[in-house]
Design a protein around this motif. Sequence first.
Motif, PDB file in Angstrom:
ATOM      1  N   ARG A 143      -0.734   4.711  10.949  1.00  9.14           N
ATOM      2  CA  ARG A 143       0.722   4.534  11.035  1.00  9.14           C
ATOM      3  C   ARG A 143       1.427   5.880  10.840  1.00  9.14           C
ATOM      4  O   ARG A 143       2.111   6.119   9.832  1.00  9.14           O
ATOM      5  N   VAL A 144       1.291   6.750  11.832  1.00  3.17           N
ATOM      6  CA  VAL A 144       1.821   8.111  11.739  1.00  3.17           C
ATOM      7  C   VAL A 144       3.332   8.106  11.507  1.00  3.17           C
ATOM      8  O   VAL A 144       3.844   8.780  10.599  1.00  3.17           O
ATOM      9  N   LYS A 145       4.045   7.388  12.331  1.00  2.00           N
ATOM     10  CA  LYS A 145       5.512   7.385  12.252  1.00  2.00           C
ATOM     11  C   LYS A 145       5.979   6.889  10.896  1.00  2.00           C
ATOM     12  O   LYS A 145       6.876   7.477  10.272  1.00  2.00           O
ATOM     13  N   GLU A 146       5.375   5.808  10.420  1.00  3.36           N
ATOM     14  CA  GLU A 146       5.787   5.227   9.144  1.00  3.36           C
ATOM     15  C   GLU A 146       5.448   6.136   7.971  1.00  3.36           C
ATOM     16  O   GLU A 146       6.237   6.271   7.022  1.00  3.36           O
ATOM     17  N   LEU A 147       4.273   6.766   8.005  1.00  2.00           N
ATOM     18  CA  LEU A 147       3.904   7.717   6.950  1.00  2.00           C
ATOM     19  C   LEU A 147       4.890   8.872   6.916  1.00  2.00           C
ATOM     20  O   LEU A 147       5.373   9.277   5.842  1.00  2.00           O
ATOM     21  N   LEU A 202       0.825  -1.212   0.000  1.00  2.00           N
ATOM     22  CA  LEU A 202       0.000   0.000   0.000  1.00  2.00           C
ATOM     23  C   LEU A 202       0.855   1.256   0.000  1.00  2.00           C
ATOM     24  O   LEU A 202       0.524   2.241  -0.683  1.00  2.00           O
ATOM     25  N   PHE A 203       1.944   1.262   0.746  1.00  2.00           N
ATOM     26  CA  PHE A 203       2.768   2.459   0.872  1.00  2.00           C
ATOM     27  C   PHE A 203       3.341   2.901  -0.473  1.00  2.00           C
ATOM     28  O   PHE A 203       3.542   4.093  -0.698  1.00  2.00           O
ATOM     29  N   ARG A 204       3.618   1.959  -1.363  1.00  2.00           N
ATOM     30  CA  ARG A 204       4.091   2.330  -2.701  1.00  2.00           C
ATOM     31  C   ARG A 204       3.034   3.179  -3.407  1.00  2.00           C
ATOM     32  O   ARG A 204       3.342   4.230  -3.994  1.00  2.00           O
ATOM     33  N   GLU A 256       7.986   9.015   8.055  1.00  2.00           N
ATOM     34  CA  GLU A 256       9.312   8.594   7.628  1.00  2.00           C
ATOM     35  C   GLU A 256       9.366   8.262   6.140  1.00  2.00           C
ATOM     36  O   GLU A 256      10.433   8.326   5.515  1.00  2.00           O
ATOM     37  N   ALA A 257       8.222   7.939   5.551  1.00  2.00           N
ATOM     38  CA  ALA A 257       8.158   7.658   4.118  1.00  2.00           C
ATOM     39  C   ALA A 257       8.059   8.931   3.286  1.00  2.00           C
ATOM     40  O   ALA A 257       7.986   8.856   2.050  1.00  2.00           O
ATOM     41  N   GLY A 258       8.047  10.090   3.951  1.00  2.00           N
ATOM     42  CA  GLY A 258       7.958  11.355   3.229  1.00  2.00           C
ATOM     43  C   GLY A 258       6.559  11.704   2.776  1.00  2.00           C
ATOM     44  O   GLY A 258       6.374  12.556   1.904  1.00  2.00           O
ATOM     45  N   ILE A 259       5.563  11.040   3.357  1.00  2.00           N
ATOM     46  CA  ILE A 259       4.159  11.317   3.038  1.00  2.00           C
ATOM     47  C   ILE A 259       3.646  12.356   4.018  1.00  2.00           C
ATOM     48  O   ILE A 259       3.867  12.247   5.221  1.00  2.00           O
ATOM     49  N   TYR A 298      14.339  13.369  21.048  1.00  2.00           N
ATOM     50  CA  TYR A 298      14.413  14.812  21.280  1.00  2.00           C
ATOM     51  C   TYR A 298      14.230  15.596  19.981  1.00  2.00           C
ATOM     52  O   TYR A 298      13.470  16.567  19.930  1.00  2.00           O
ATOM     53  N   ARG A 299      14.932  15.187  18.932  1.00  2.00           N
ATOM     54  CA  ARG A 299      14.816  15.903  17.664  1.00  2.00           C
ATOM     55  C   ARG A 299      13.401  15.769  17.109  1.00  2.00           C
ATOM     56  O   ARG A 299      12.861  16.705  16.520  1.00  2.00           O
ATOM     57  N   GLN A 300      12.797  14.603  17.303  1.00  2.00           N
ATOM     58  CA  GLN A 300      11.423  14.400  16.836  1.00  2.00           C
ATOM     59  C   GLN A 300      10.456  15.331  17.562  1.00  2.00           C
ATOM     60  O   GLN A 300       9.546  15.895  16.952  1.00  2.00           O
TER      61      GLN A 300
END
Length: 412
Positions: A291-295, A255-257, A297-300, A337-339
């Motif tokens: 999936r907030v973190k994954e979205l 799906l992420f693709r 990190e995927a640049g979405i 921290y950076r997040q």
Amino acid sequence: MIIHDVHIENASEHMDVRIEKGTFQQFAPAIEPHEGEEVIDGQGGVLIPPFVDPHVHLDAALTAGDPEWNETGTLFDGIRIWYERKKTLTVQDVKDRALHTLRMMARNGIQYVRSHVDVTDPGLTALHALLEVREQVAPFMTLQLVAFPQEGILSFPHGKELMEEAVKEGADVVGGIPHYEFTSEYGRESLRFLMDLAQRNDRLVDVHCDEIDDPASRNLETLATLAYESGMADRVTASHTTAMGSYNDAYAYKLFRLLRMSGINFVSNPLVNMHLGGRFDTYPKRRGLTRVKELNEAGINVAFGEDDIQDPWSPLGAGNMLDVVRMGLYAAQIMGYRQIMDAYRFVTYNGAATLHIAPEDYGIAVDKPANGVVLNAPNFYHALNENAETLYSIRGGKVIVRTKAKETSTAF
């Protein structure tokens, strides 16, 4: 106007900011004011772009407990209770509650709001009220309105016609709720209808999509495909998508693709999604979050919204995006921290992109509109920890909100 002594978007340096003719014009460690030029003291606070709430329901705001409290805490009981409350709506009722809510939000530094408006009402009462509110609040708030079919498009009598009429009367965005339609087939058909409606009328799209803990609810793939094939791309937003938290990883990988190809935006509503989600689980109990973190990190593009403010779906809500970010970071386990420092982007830049605000019209930079908020903390990490006040909210170079920093004395 000069804003004296601020940290611009978490920078360590203390800066002054000059605003002229409604735009940012100069950033420097020390700026000498012109004769008669207004100077406001930023008190070493952090200057960020205005907060954006990309998902709220103003028509239902402040109705919690009327006609009853949602004691089960389920999405479906919320819809049932709202169905009863909707019967008593008047234009004045909706306007009064919406204006009260928007002023509350403005005091917390919010300057951009996207509100979903229930149009499964033959009289379109709430829409008529919020169209008036949109004009009334324009000096201090940009308000987008979504034609939202709370009870479905195909599953509600004359649902298509009501959506058409809502767009004709001035809704900015076309909405949907495919997972609540009677059948999966209806859900897919409703998506094709609403995307066509948006294209024909040059509107944005924001769909309540798969807001359910059901791994078989897969309307998102249809919405993303339609956005990709139509070229609508980032004019389309998928809100909630909580079923994604129940998808198996093999399907999610595929799906992420498609999601990256489609260019669509996502809005997660951490406060309410965590409250409503997992209600039919015993243990293990799902978080009820996409999936907030994954979205991310995927640049979405993914933004956070408050969703409900004291209504049948949530008894709480204060119109404060710091509450939303805090819950979102905890729930999505984005706690480096950076997040945390960068997390203001979920309710500023990412929200602005979701509302399709042009990049040249948003942000802290020379020649951009002088819209911003000064929080009573040196950076966003401290602002979030201390629930910092909005010392100033500035719009078009004018201060629209001023707050005195609280003073506390102790006897120890």
